[in-house]
Structures are given as structure tokens and as C-alpha cells.
Design a protein around this motif. Structure first.
Motif, PDB file in Angstrom:
ATOM      1  N   UNK A 161       0.843  -1.201   0.000  1.00  0.00           N
ATOM      2  CA  UNK A 161       0.000   0.000   0.000  1.00  0.00           C
ATOM      3  C   UNK A 161       0.874   1.244   0.000  1.00  0.00           C
ATOM      4  N   UNK A 162       0.373   2.285  -0.630  1.00  0.00           N
ATOM      5  CA  UNK A 162       1.111   3.548  -0.699  1.00  0.00           C
ATOM      6  C   UNK A 162       0.233   4.657  -0.115  1.00  0.00           C
ATOM      7  N   UNK A 163       0.798   5.388   0.791  1.00  0.00           N
ATOM      8  CA  UNK A 163       0.031   6.438   1.470  1.00  0.00           C
ATOM      9  C   UNK A 163       0.722   7.780   1.349  1.00  0.00           C
ATOM     10  N   UNK A 164      -0.039   8.766   0.917  1.00  0.00           N
ATOM     11  CA  UNK A 164       0.452  10.142   0.897  1.00  0.00           C
ATOM     12  C   UNK A 164      -0.184  10.858   2.086  1.00  0.00           C
ATOM     13  N   UNK A 165       0.645  11.539   2.867  1.00  0.00           N
ATOM     14  CA  UNK A 165       0.132  12.298   4.012  1.00  0.00           C
ATOM     15  C   UNK A 165       0.497  13.764   3.790  1.00  0.00           C
ATOM     16  N   UNK A 166      -0.494  14.554   3.457  1.00  0.00           N
ATOM     17  CA  UNK A 166      -0.283  15.969   3.153  1.00  0.00           C
ATOM     18  C   UNK A 166      -0.551  16.800   4.402  1.00  0.00           C
ATOM     19  N   UNK A 167       0.431  17.615   4.772  1.00  0.00           N
ATOM     20  CA  UNK A 167       0.262  18.524   5.918  1.00  0.00           C
ATOM     21  C   UNK A 167       0.315  19.949   5.373  1.00  0.00           C
ATOM     22  N   UNK A 168      -0.768  20.700   5.538  1.00  0.00           N
ATOM     23  CA  UNK A 168      -0.816  22.049   4.977  1.00  0.00           C
ATOM     24  C   UNK A 168      -1.580  22.997   5.897  1.00  0.00           C
ATOM     25  N   UNK A 170      -3.511   6.005  -1.345  1.00  0.00           N
ATOM     26  CA  UNK A 170      -4.487   6.907  -0.731  1.00  0.00           C
ATOM     27  C   UNK A 170      -3.797   8.215  -0.336  1.00  0.00           C
ATOM     28  N   UNK A 171      -4.576   9.273  -0.305  1.00  0.00           N
ATOM     29  CA  UNK A 171      -4.062  10.584   0.108  1.00  0.00           C
ATOM     30  C   UNK A 171      -4.857  11.048   1.327  1.00  0.00           C
ATOM     31  N   UNK A 172      -4.168  11.188   2.445  1.00  0.00           N
ATOM     32  CA  UNK A 172      -4.811  11.735   3.645  1.00  0.00           C
ATOM     33  C   UNK A 172      -4.250  13.129   3.899  1.00  0.00           C
ATOM     34  N   UNK A 173      -5.040  13.958   4.534  1.00  0.00           N
ATOM     35  CA  UNK A 173      -4.656  15.360   4.694  1.00  0.00           C
ATOM     36  C   UNK A 173      -4.823  15.792   6.150  1.00  0.00           C
ATOM     37  N   UNK A 174      -3.833  16.537   6.625  1.00  0.00           N
ATOM     38  CA  UNK A 174      -3.942  17.161   7.943  1.00  0.00           C
ATOM     39  C   UNK A 174      -3.919  18.671   7.727  1.00  0.00           C
ATOM     40  N   UNK A 175      -4.964  19.342   8.166  1.00  0.00           N
ATOM     41  CA  UNK A 175      -5.043  20.792   8.046  1.00  0.00           C
ATOM     42  C   UNK A 175      -4.587  21.433   9.341  1.00  0.00           C
ATOM     43  N   UNK A 176      -3.535  22.282   9.248  1.00  0.00           N
ATOM     44  CA  UNK A 176      -2.992  22.929  10.445  1.00  0.00           C
ATOM     45  C   UNK A 176      -3.530  24.354  10.517  1.00  0.00           C
ATOM     46  N   UNK A 177      -4.408  24.582  11.450  1.00  0.00           N
ATOM     47  CA  UNK A 177      -5.002  25.909  11.675  1.00  0.00           C
ATOM     48  C   UNK A 177      -5.535  26.506  10.366  1.00  0.00           C
TER      49      UNK A 177
END
Lengths: 427, 234
Positions: A137-144, A170-177
Motif C-alpha cells: 500500500x502507498x500512502x500520501x500524508x499531506x500537511x498544509x 491513498x491521500x490523507x490530509x492534515x489541516x494545520x489551523x
């Protein structure tokens, strides 16, 4: 005195218990980190958002499984946002995906300065090549901390395009503020990329979120235990001791295992059958426990369904057969049957848990409560005997020596105190 | 007035997703019984893929039982577009067999997304009575499991590899009646496996209370000895 101090300290420093999480290091993860100018904004706790990201990454690396394949892509770190055309190309694979190098990862993140724009779409389009096409499995973790300001390409459309290229990405995203507008865009990216979206407000939350996402990226779905091969002939099966084992079975087949049960112990066998998620159909699955004289002790059976046909009961079936109390010991047999049915003819994984219960012994796993969402290095699957550790292993002197040390330390302190107090009283 | 109302509403809209999310701690379920993290009562969130399982472990003492509520966090259209009909939840006993529902408790249920009825299941109260059955779930103390499984009903092809976010709350209800004696040889157990955490055996270690006792004893001996020596000198 130093020895006594060591003894005293050793008494209070208890060994930390590590909690395991099945890890599949065929899986790969890529962190895509925002280093745009807005990351220089005050995060509300004295540091910038970029400081929060640096802190989170430095905390997370210690929680990653050793050797876990991870890479880092950074955007917005090199070209000032004033030059739009160039700034929107500012996305770079800073660390290619490979076995985790903690110093390299933290060093790269710590060296960042928030500088340019937010080319999320361009960054996402590069991620399939970054992660390669090897199995797993391949995971992209975007922090923006904000939305894309370089479109086209539209970041949500870019995520869709990336997701279309492979079922295992899959692409998961973390939104910082983030603002509500940016949140909508980042949610869209996560949704299109088949991943999850989460909001964080500080470094601590960002660290927890990253740790959870990376743990999910490496989460294994395979059975574990010592690999064995049950036989089709009763009585010829491998001799299993207490512990976990794994095997496979196909439709219309049976597997036999032998148990040498110590006298006075109760036999308990848990057998879990796990058809592949992509299988269909269903067949009857049965588990039997036979006694020394060949007589039936217990059996259970139920329908085993493939992943495409499973309903409320799921595609995993577990049986638990056991003697009703302590035995006189001797040879017991466990038989596992997968009857002919319409379950697709694919190998079905078996996980066997064997226990020989002494009086008062607890059933099942014995674990202490511990930290959540903490991925730790785990031993490799096969041929791992009991992992029971003892405190004395490499961790200090034996118990009696510690007690003698403490008593002597107490006596010395008492003597010293008596003398000092005596002198003071005399003067 | 309208402006104020609009501002309040806007604030609610902006803050509610984050606030709701903050209530739930991110966790990572195990892909098998053996990889299940051992957890306590709490509010958690995780993600799972269509047709895959997630397991979580909870220690239950006699007199205690599990109560679980859950719901998924995605629009119903997206949920169904993934080919999912429901996420199903089952409670498993320490022998890994599923508990069986009875009129007093319901150990299996389904859920989808907010707006649909949430999952609400309760396990049996763990009994201190000795188990004498030879098959099925174990109703005594031990580590019980909660399992989630996303039911895929999509037409043909492999299930999509898309994460389904969900949240759940687990409450260990009831007061533990007694603490079962720790096993003399920690479960022959999980062991031989790829994942379980090492079990720390303290059989050769020193209880802090015992050490403290020795320390205080030593201290008293020292003080008395010091006083006696002092008196002899004088």
C-alpha cells in the motif's frame, strides 16, 4: 555511593512496556509538507506553524517502526511567492522513499524556512512516481496550513487523477489551523484521494495525527504466528506447543495438528479463518478437538464468506474448542475443515491460538494498558518464539541485591543522621 | 441583528468539525486479534477500508461489560459510492469467539453515517464463575475484543482502497468484582506471533513497597546504631 545511587534510581525506573502494532514494511508512506510563507505565521503558542511541524516530525520519528519506508516532499521552501510561475513549480522530493533515517528526516524538516506559495496540485501529481509501483500500500500524508494558490492544476482534480492511477494509493490530509475555505479544499483532496481529513491546532495534535496516519499506512492485515503446515492425515500433523501459529487451507481440504498436553492442563484452541478480501462465495468451516483416545471433545462450525459476499458476520470466522476442565494430559488433535461450497478456490489464511491453561490462568492475551496510536518496531512474522522478557535481562542486578543495597543505604543514611544530630546536640 | 446572527452561525460552521473531531482520540486498530491495541474506556476515531477488519482489545474483570456506540464520518453518498452497505461491529470473547446476543444484551450491530441510527451494542457482564463449556465464547474475565468490518456490496471488481473515517465510544461499564489472579506463566500466549508486545515478567523483580520497607528498616537500624555508638563514646 554511586552504586547505591544507581540502585535507588533503578528501583524507580521501571522498564517501559512497548505496545505492538502489526507492521507491513512493504507499505510506503510519503509526507508532503507545506513550507510556504504562511507557515511562518504565529501558531498561537509562541512559535510558528512551521515550528509546530518541526516539533511534530521530531516526535513522530521515534514512534515509527524501524526500517519503515518513508519519504518527504516539500513545497514552498525555495522560491519566494512574488515570482508566481517559479514559486508554483517549487515542489521537491527532498528525501526519496526508503528505510527511515530519523536524523535525515528531522534534519531536512528542521532546516526549512517558510518562503513561497502552496502548489498542492503539482505536488500531488508527483507523488505516484515518488512512491513507485512495487507491491504494497502507498500512502500520501499531506500537511498544509492552507489551500492551493497555484491552480491549475486544481488540487482536488489532481488527487482524483492520482487515485485513478492505482488502487493501492491513498491521500490523507492534515489541516494545520486552516480557514473554512481551505478546509473545504483539503477535505475534497482527502475524499478524492481515498484518505481521511483531520484538523489540528497545535504541534501536539499534529504529532498524534501524523503518528496515527503513519501507523495506518504500515498497518498489516495479515495473520501472524509461527508458520506451520497441517496435514490431511489425522495424527500426522505438526506438534504444536502453546502459542500462535498460521497456516492456509483451501476449499474441500482439511488440516490436522497434534497437541501434547501436559497433565493437569486444560486445552484451548482458537482457530480463525480469514479468506482474502477479494474472494467471493461461501463454504462451511469446521473445527474439531479430539481426545487422546480419538473421541470427540468439541466441535464448532459456521459459514465462511469471502470479502465480496460477506454480510453482518464479516469474512472472518473464529472457533474456540476446549476441554471442559483440566486433563490427564496426553495427545490431543485439532482438525480444521473447509467443506466444498462455493467459496472461491483460493488459499484461506488460518490463525491458531493454542493454550494449555493451568489452574487460575487467564484466557487470551495478557497485556497491560498502554499508549494509543503508537507504532513500534515489531519482530518479523515467522519463527518467533515466546517474547516474554524478564526484568533481570540486561536491566540491572537481581532483586535480592537491590534489597540489600537499599537496606545498607538506609542504614548508612541513618548512621550519618544520628551522628550529625548527635554533634549538633552536643554543641 | 442579522449580521450578529450570521456571524454566530458562521463561527459555528467553522468551528464545529474541529470541535467534534477534538472529542475523539486518534487510534489505530489492529488488522488481526493479535495486533489489537489494548485500550480503556474512551472516545476514539480511526479509519478502515472496505472489506477490512479492525480489532481493539479491552480487559474485562468480573462484573464489567462493554458498551459501544459508533458512527462513520463521511457523507452518505460517498459511503455508498464506495460500495459499502454498512459497517458492522461484533464483540468477541477472550477466546476470540463472538459473543452471542441474548434478550439482555446485543453484541452485534451495524452503522453508517451521522443521520442514520448509530451503533449501540452492549456485551455480556463478565462472570466470575468457572467456565466449564467446551466451545463457544468465554464468559469469564480476560481480554475481550471489538471488531469493525466494512461490508462491501459493490458490483464486481476489487473493493476500492479508500479510507472510511469513523468514530466510536467505548465504555467499560460496571465495577470489577475482583481481580483475577495473574497467570503464573503469562499466557502461553500471543507469543509466537509477529506483533504482540513483549510481556514484561516481573517474577524476579522487586516490588517498590518491599524495597521501601527495606529502606526504612535500614534507616531505623542506622539511626539506632548511630545513637548507641554515640552513647558509648560519651
Amino acid at each position: 555511593m554511586r552504586v547505591l545511587l544507581f540502585v535507588a534510581v533503578a528501583l524507580f525506573v521501571l522498564p517501559a512496556t512497548a505496545y505492538g502494532q502489526a507492521t507491513d514494511t512493504r507499505n510506503r508512506a510519503l509526507i508532503v509538507l507545506d513550507s510556504s510563507k504562511s507557515m511562518n505565521k504565529d501558531a498561537g503558542n509562541g512559535g510558528t506553524r512551521l515550528d509546530a511541524a518541526k516539533q511534530a516530525v521530531s516526535e513522530v520519528v521515534d514512534r515509527l517502526p524501524a526500517g519503515a519506508p518513508v519519504g518527504l516532499r516539500i513545497y514552498g521552501s525555495k522560491v519566494a511567492e512574488t515570482s508566481r510561475e517559479e514559486a508554483c513549480k517549487d515542489t521537491e522530493l527532498t528525501i526519496p522513499v526508503g528505510p527511515l533515517d530519523k536524523e535525515q528526516l528531522t534534519g531536512a524538516v528542521n532546516a526549512l524556512n517558510g518562503k513561497g506559495r502552496t502548489p498542492i496540485g503539482n505536488s500531488l501529481l508527483a507523488t505516484p512516481d515518488d512512491l513507485g509501483s512495487a507491491e504494497g500500500r502507498r500512502s500520501v500524508i499531506l500537511v498544509s496550513d492552507g489551500g492551493d494558490n497555484c491552480a491549475p492544476p486544481d488540487p482536488c482534480e489532481a488527487a482524483r487523477e492520482v487515485a485513478r492511477q492505482g488502487l493501492e494509493l491513498t491521500i490523507s490530509v492534515v489541516g494545520l489551523q486552516v480557514s473554512e475555505r481551505a478546509r473545504r479544499q483539503l477535505r475534497c483532496i482527502a475524499s478524492a484521494g481515498g484518505g481521511s481529513y483531520s484538523d489540528v491546532q497545535d504541534a501536539g495534535d499534529l504529532g498524534d495525527e501524523l503518528a496515527a496516519l503513519l501507523a495506518r499506512a504500515y498497518r498489516a492485515y495479515e495473520p501472524s504466528g509461527t508458520e506451520v503446515e497441517g496435514t490431511t492425515a489425522k495424527g500426522d500433523g505438526p506438534n504444536l506447543s502453546a502459542g500462535l501459529f498460521q497456516d492456509t487451507i483451501t476449499v474441500g481440504d482439511q488440516r490436522w495438528y497434534t497437541l501434547e498436553v501436559p497433565q493437569g492442563r486444560r486445552v484451548l484452541a482458537s482457530v480463525t479463518a480469514i479468506p482474502p478480501y477479494e474472494s467471493g462465495g461461501g463454504s462451511t468451516f469446521r473445527t474439531e478437538l479430539l481426545a487422546t483416545d480419538g473421541g470427540d471433545v468439541a466441535f464448532e462450525q459456521g459459514l465462511l464468506s469471502g470479502g465480496r459476499t460477506a454480510t453482518e458476520l464479516g469474512r472472518v470466522e473464529t472457533h474456540s474448542v476446549r476441554t471442559s476442565g483440566a486433563t490427564d494430559g496426553g495427545q490431543y488433535l485439532v482438525g480444521v475443515f473447509l467443506d466444498s461450497g462455493n467459496l472461491e478456490d483460493v488459499p484461506v489464511a488460518l490463525e491458531l491460538g493454542i493454550q494449555f491453561l493451568a489452574e487460575g490462568e487467564e484466557v487470551g492475551l495478557t497485556r497491560e494498558a498502554g499508549e494509543l496510536a503508537t507504532p513500534t518496531p515489531t519482530p518479523t512474522a515467522a519463527d518467533q518464539p515466546t517474547q516474554t522478557l524478564t526484568v533481570e535481562d540486561d536491566s540491572g542486578p537481581p532483586g535480592w541485591l537491590i534489597l540489600v543495597g537499599v537496606a545498607i543505604a538506609g542504614a548508612l543514611i541513618g548512621l550519618a543522621a544520628a551522628f550529625i544530630l548527635g554533634r549538633r546536640a552536643a554543641t | 441583528m442579522r449580521l450578529a446572527l450570521a456571524t454566530v452561525l458562521a463561527l459555528l460552521v467553522v468551528t464545529s468539525p474541529a470541535a467534534a473531531q477534538d472529542d475523539y482520540e486518534p487510534v489505530v486498530g489492529g488488522g488481526s486479534f493479535n495486533a489489537a491495541p489494548l485500550m480503556e474506556s474512551g472516545r476514539y476515531r480511526d479509519t478502515l477500508l472496505p472489506t477490512e477488519y479492525l480489532y481493539y482489545a479491552f480487559r474485562l474483570e468480573p462484573g464489567q461489560r462493554l458498551h459501544v456506540t459508533a458512527n462513520a464520518d463521511m457523507p452518505i453518498q460517498d459511503f455508498q459510492q464506495l460500495g459499502l452497505s454498512d459497517i458492522t461491529a461484533n464483540l468477541h470473547s477472550p477466546t476470540r469467539s463472538r459473543y452471542i446476543s441474548s434478550p439482555e444484551y446485543d453484541v452485534r450491530g451495524n452503522f453508517r453515517v451521522e443521520g442514520d441510527p448509530p451503533l449501540d451494542i452492549t456485551g455480556p457482564t463478565v462472570t466470575a464463575e468457572e467456565d466449564t463449556r467446551n466451545r463457544g465464547p468465554w464468559l469469564g474475565p480476560g481480554v475481550a475484543y471489538l471488531a469493525f468490518y466494512a461490508i462491501y456490496t459493490g458490483a464486481g471488481g476489487d473493493p476500492p482502497r479508500a479510507e472510511v473515517p469513523f468514530h466510536f465510544e467505548v465504555e467499560i461499564q460496571g465495577t470489577a468484582q475482583s481481580t483475577p489472579t495473574p497467570s503464573p506463566s503469562p499466557t502461553p500466549s500471543p507469543t509466537a506471533t509477529a506483533t504482540p508486545e513483549p510481556v514484561i515478567s516481573e517474577e524476579d523483580g522487586v516490588e517498590p513497597a518491599v524495597a521501601a520497607g527495606f529502606g526504612v528498616g535500614g534507616l531505623l537500624v542506622g539511626v539506632i546504631g548511630g545513637i548507641l555508638l554515640r552513647r558509648r563514646r560519651t
